[in-house]
Design an enzyme around this catalytic site. Sequence first.
Site, PDB file in Angstrom:
ATOM      1  CG  ASP A  81      -2.214   0.758   0.963  1.00 54.56           C
ATOM      2  OD1 ASP A  81      -2.324   1.394  -0.103  1.00 54.56           O
ATOM      3  OD2 ASP A  81      -3.101   0.713   1.827  1.00 54.56           O
ATOM      4  CD  GLN A 136      -1.368   7.875  -2.257  1.00 56.71           C
ATOM      5  OE1 GLN A 136      -2.163   7.918  -1.334  1.00 56.71           O
ATOM      6  NE2 GLN A 136      -0.144   8.353  -2.140  1.00 56.71           N
ATOM      7  NE  ARG A 185      -5.536  -1.768  -4.524  1.00 55.73           N
ATOM      8  CZ  ARG A 185      -5.980  -1.024  -3.508  1.00 55.73           C
ATOM      9  NH1 ARG A 185      -5.145  -0.262  -2.824  1.00 55.73           N
ATOM     10  NH2 ARG A 185      -7.254  -1.049  -3.169  1.00 55.73           N
ATOM     11  CE  LYS A 245     -11.628   8.731  -8.680  1.00 53.80           C
ATOM     12  NZ  LYS A 245     -12.887   9.507  -8.667  1.00 53.80           N
ATOM     13  CB  THR A 263     -11.669   3.681  -9.138  1.00 50.51           C
ATOM     14  OG1 THR A 263     -12.539   4.821  -9.034  1.00 50.51           O
ATOM     15  CG2 THR A 263     -11.986   2.966 -10.447  1.00 50.51           C
TER      16      THR A 263
END
Length: 202
Positions: free
Chosen positions: A29, A58, A79, A82, A121
Site C-alpha cells: 500500500d 496515487q 495498483r 485516487k 476505484t
Amino acid sequence: MSINQKTCLANFERLIDSASKSHVFVWIDMESSEHTDETIELYYALFSRYERLGIAIQANLKRSHEDIQDLVRHGGKIRIVKGAYRENSKIAFKTRKEVDENYLNIMKTLFKDANEFGIATHDSKLINHAVELSKKYPKKFEFQLLKGIRDELKPDLVKQGFIISDYIPYGTNWLPYSIRRLRERKRNILLLGSSFIQSHKV
C-alpha cells in the site's frame, strides 16, 4: 517505515518469504507523500527477489504518471488509486476533475504498456473507461473494490468476464480501518449508502 527503512524492509522480507512459499500475490500500500520515495525504493528492492508483488500509486500526486512510467519499464505490477491524503497543492491535484483526468491518463498508460495491474476505484466513469480500454488493449488486470461498496456493479463486471477483487478488512482493528477509509474519501460514504439500498431492493 516511520521507525526506519531497515526495520520496514526486514518486516517485508518476512512477509515475502511466507508469501513465496504459498505462491501468494502481495500488494504494498502507499501512505502519504512523505513516504512515496521510500515505498518505491522498498518495492524495487523486494521486486527483484519476488515478482508476485505489486505497489499502489496515487493519482492525486502530480509525480505519479512519471512514477508509473518508470515502474512499467521495470516490469512492475501497479495498483492505481485516487489517493485520499491531504497533500500540498504544489505536489498534488486538488480538484476531483484534475484527479480523475490524471487517473485516466495513468490508466491509459497501464493498458498500453503494462502487463499486470489493478484498477482500484468505485467511480463508474473510470470503470467504464477501463472497460472500453480493455477492448482495445487486452491485458491482465483486475478491478479492486471495497466490500460493501458498489456491490450491485460487481456481478455485472464478472458476467462481462472481468476479475473482481473484493477488499475485506480483517483482524482486531477492522472497524477503525473501515471508518478511516470512509472518512478519507467522503464520497465512499455515499457509495456505501447507495450500495446498501441497492442490495435491499425487493
